[in-house]
Design a protein around this motif. Structure first.
Motif, PDB file in Angstrom:
ATOM      1  N   GLU A 125       2.619 -24.118 -26.156  1.00 31.82           N
ATOM      2  CA  GLU A 125       2.579 -24.854 -24.885  1.00 31.82           C
ATOM      3  C   GLU A 125       3.898 -24.710 -24.133  1.00 31.82           C
ATOM      4  O   GLU A 125       3.911 -24.536 -22.917  1.00 31.82           O
ATOM      5  CB  GLU A 125       2.280 -26.341 -25.112  1.00 31.82           C
ATOM      6  N   ALA A 126       5.012 -24.791 -24.853  1.00 31.88           N
ATOM      7  CA  ALA A 126       6.320 -24.670 -24.204  1.00 31.88           C
ATOM      8  C   ALA A 126       6.468 -23.300 -23.538  1.00 31.88           C
ATOM      9  O   ALA A 126       6.980 -23.196 -22.412  1.00 31.88           O
ATOM     10  CB  ALA A 126       7.440 -24.900 -25.207  1.00 31.88           C
ATOM     11  N   GLN A 127       6.016 -22.250 -24.218  1.00 31.01           N
ATOM     12  CA  GLN A 127       6.095 -20.907 -23.632  1.00 31.01           C
ATOM     13  C   GLN A 127       5.175 -20.782 -22.423  1.00 31.01           C
ATOM     14  O   GLN A 127       5.537 -20.140 -21.431  1.00 31.01           O
ATOM     15  CB  GLN A 127       5.735 -19.857 -24.679  1.00 31.01           C
ATOM     16  N   LEU A 128       3.998 -21.394 -22.482  1.00 32.46           N
ATOM     17  CA  LEU A 128       3.095 -21.374 -21.329  1.00 32.46           C
ATOM     18  C   LEU A 128       3.733 -22.084 -20.139  1.00 32.46           C
ATOM     19  O   LEU A 128       3.640 -21.619 -19.001  1.00 32.46           O
ATOM     20  CB  LEU A 128       1.750 -22.015 -21.681  1.00 32.46           C
ATOM     21  N   LEU A 129       4.392 -23.210 -20.409  1.00 37.46           N
ATOM     22  CA  LEU A 129       5.041 -23.957 -19.318  1.00 37.46           C
ATOM     23  C   LEU A 129       6.186 -23.173 -18.689  1.00 37.46           C
ATOM     24  O   LEU A 129       6.502 -23.370 -17.509  1.00 37.46           O
ATOM     25  CB  LEU A 129       5.557 -25.298 -19.827  1.00 37.46           C
ATOM     26  N   ASP A 130       6.806 -22.294 -19.444  1.00 37.00           N
ATOM     27  CA  ASP A 130       7.906 -21.485 -18.918  1.00 37.00           C
ATOM     28  C   ASP A 130       7.415 -20.255 -18.159  1.00 37.00           C
ATOM     29  O   ASP A 130       8.200 -19.587 -17.479  1.00 37.00           O
ATOM     30  CB  ASP A 130       8.826 -21.022 -20.045  1.00 37.00           C
ATOM     31  N   ALA A 131       6.132 -19.948 -18.282  1.00 37.19           N
ATOM     32  CA  ALA A 131       5.595 -18.721 -17.692  1.00 37.19           C
ATOM     33  C   ALA A 131       5.297 -18.889 -16.201  1.00 37.19           C
ATOM     34  O   ALA A 131       5.072 -19.993 -15.714  1.00 37.19           O
ATOM     35  CB  ALA A 131       4.318 -18.317 -18.428  1.00 37.19           C
ATOM     36  N   ASP A 132       5.295 -17.762 -15.516  1.00 33.87           N
ATOM     37  CA  ASP A 132       4.873 -17.708 -14.117  1.00 33.87           C
ATOM     38  C   ASP A 132       3.510 -17.053 -14.067  1.00 33.87           C
ATOM     39  O   ASP A 132       3.201 -16.164 -14.858  1.00 33.87           O
ATOM     40  CB  ASP A 132       5.840 -16.861 -13.285  1.00 33.87           C
ATOM     41  N   LEU A 133       2.692 -17.462 -13.108  1.00 32.24           N
ATOM     42  CA  LEU A 133       1.425 -16.786 -12.848  1.00 32.24           C
ATOM     43  C   LEU A 133       1.700 -15.697 -11.821  1.00 32.24           C
ATOM     44  O   LEU A 133       2.264 -15.972 -10.756  1.00 32.24           O
ATOM     45  CB  LEU A 133       0.383 -17.768 -12.315  1.00 32.24           C
ATOM     46  N   VAL A 134       1.346 -14.468 -12.162  1.00 33.15           N
ATOM     47  CA  VAL A 134       1.563 -13.349 -11.257  1.00 33.15           C
ATOM     48  C   VAL A 134       0.258 -12.602 -11.039  1.00 33.15           C
ATOM     49  O   VAL A 134      -0.640 -12.627 -11.874  1.00 33.15           O
ATOM     50  CB  VAL A 134       2.656 -12.371 -11.775  1.00 33.15           C
ATOM     51  N   GLY A 135       0.181 -11.931  -9.903  1.00 34.95           N
ATOM     52  CA  GLY A 135      -0.977 -11.109  -9.599  1.00 34.95           C
ATOM     53  C   GLY A 135      -0.850  -9.756 -10.276  1.00 34.95           C
ATOM     54  O   GLY A 135       0.186  -9.426 -10.872  1.00 34.95           O
ATOM     55  N   ALA A 136      -1.909  -8.956 -10.166  1.00 34.15           N
ATOM     56  CA  ALA A 136      -1.904  -7.621 -10.771  1.00 34.15           C
ATOM     57  C   ALA A 136      -0.783  -6.761 -10.205  1.00 34.15           C
ATOM     58  O   ALA A 136      -0.297  -5.842 -10.866  1.00 34.15           O
ATOM     59  CB  ALA A 136      -3.257  -6.958 -10.558  1.00 34.15           C
ATOM     60  N   ASP A 137      -0.330  -7.093  -8.973  1.00 33.36           N
ATOM     61  CA  ASP A 137       0.759  -6.347  -8.338  1.00 33.36           C
ATOM     62  C   ASP A 137       2.136  -6.822  -8.790  1.00 33.36           C
ATOM     63  O   ASP A 137       3.167  -6.312  -8.351  1.00 33.36           O
ATOM     64  CB  ASP A 137       0.643  -6.439  -6.815  1.00 33.36           C
ATOM     65  N   GLY A 138       2.172  -7.834  -9.661  1.00 29.32           N
ATOM     66  CA  GLY A 138       3.445  -8.346 -10.178  1.00 29.32           C
ATOM     67  C   GLY A 138       4.083  -9.414  -9.311  1.00 29.32           C
ATOM     68  O   GLY A 138       5.119  -9.965  -9.680  1.00 29.32           O
ATOM     69  N   LYS A 139       3.469  -9.762  -8.180  1.00 31.18           N
ATOM     70  CA  LYS A 139       4.038 -10.790  -7.301  1.00 31.18           C
ATOM     71  C   LYS A 139       3.684 -12.178  -7.814  1.00 31.18           C
ATOM     72  O   LYS A 139       2.553 -12.438  -8.213  1.00 31.18           O
ATOM     73  CB  LYS A 139       3.534 -10.614  -5.868  1.00 31.18           C
ATOM     74  N   GLU A 140       4.682 -13.062  -7.773  1.00 27.54           N
ATOM     75  CA  GLU A 140       4.490 -14.411  -8.281  1.00 27.54           C
ATOM     76  C   GLU A 140       3.522 -15.196  -7.397  1.00 27.54           C
ATOM     77  O   GLU A 140       3.650 -15.229  -6.176  1.00 27.54           O
ATOM     78  CB  GLU A 140       5.824 -15.150  -8.367  1.00 27.54           C
ATOM     79  N   LEU A 141       2.553 -15.838  -8.066  1.00 32.06           N
ATOM     80  CA  LEU A 141       1.557 -16.652  -7.370  1.00 32.06           C
ATOM     81  C   LEU A 141       1.795 -18.139  -7.584  1.00 32.06           C
ATOM     82  O   LEU A 141       1.350 -18.957  -6.779  1.00 32.06           O
ATOM     83  CB  LEU A 141       0.150 -16.288  -7.856  1.00 32.06           C
ATOM     84  N   GLY A 142       2.470 -18.484  -8.682  1.00 39.51           N
ATOM     85  CA  GLY A 142       2.722 -19.890  -8.946  1.00 39.51           C
ATOM     86  C   GLY A 142       3.383 -20.115 -10.286  1.00 39.51           C
ATOM     87  O   GLY A 142       3.615 -19.177 -11.051  1.00 39.51           O
TER      88      GLY A 142
END
Length: 134
Positions: free
Chosen positions: A50-67
């Motif tokens: 869970e801690a690693q998930l909370l540290d992660a960013d959601l990115v699109g297939a193009d590598g741009k951060e979405l959230g």
């Protein structure tokens, strides 16, 4: 004089709304961190804790951060089935649920990102999740 009074009241209302939003966000963050601590280092989903998930960013297939991942959400079976995501560059902050199904992990140095096939527009079109009042 009337205009100044209206401006002052508007500013006060805006500040109160901002304070309530910030308080709700702080409460959410503390709850997410507590949940991650209780869950410990065991993988919760996608091979990540869970801690690693909370540290992660959601990115699109193009590598741009979405959230940013704001909270790990478990279903009735106690398995992680979705993530609460704070949409990148939303003002005011906007939150949506993104299903865990279909996400992939990508490690870049010390950072782990969660890659989705959804576009920025598709993520933005997801129903908004309102944070409970603090």
């Amino acid at each position: 004089m009337r205009t100044l009074l209206l401006l002052g009241c508007s500013a006060a209302l805006l500040a109160a709304c901002t304070d309530k939003n910030e308080a709700a966000e702080d409460k959410l963050e503390k709850a997410a961190e507590t949940s991650a601590t209780v869950a410990g280092p065991l993988p919760a989903a996608l091979g990540l804790s869970e801690a690693q998930l909370l540290d992660a960013d959601l990115v699109g297939a193009d590598g741009k951060e979405l959230g940013d991942v704001a909270q790990v959400v478990r279903g009735p079976d106690d398995k992680v089935d979705r993530l609460l995501i704070e949409i990148e560059d939303s003002n005011p902050d906007r939150y949506v649920h993104v299903p865990i199904l279909g996400l992939k992990t990508v490690v870049k140095g010390n950072d782990t990102d969660l890659v989705t096939t959804m576009t920025k527009a598709e993520v933005a079109a997801l129903p908004e999740v309102k944070l409970p009042a603090a």
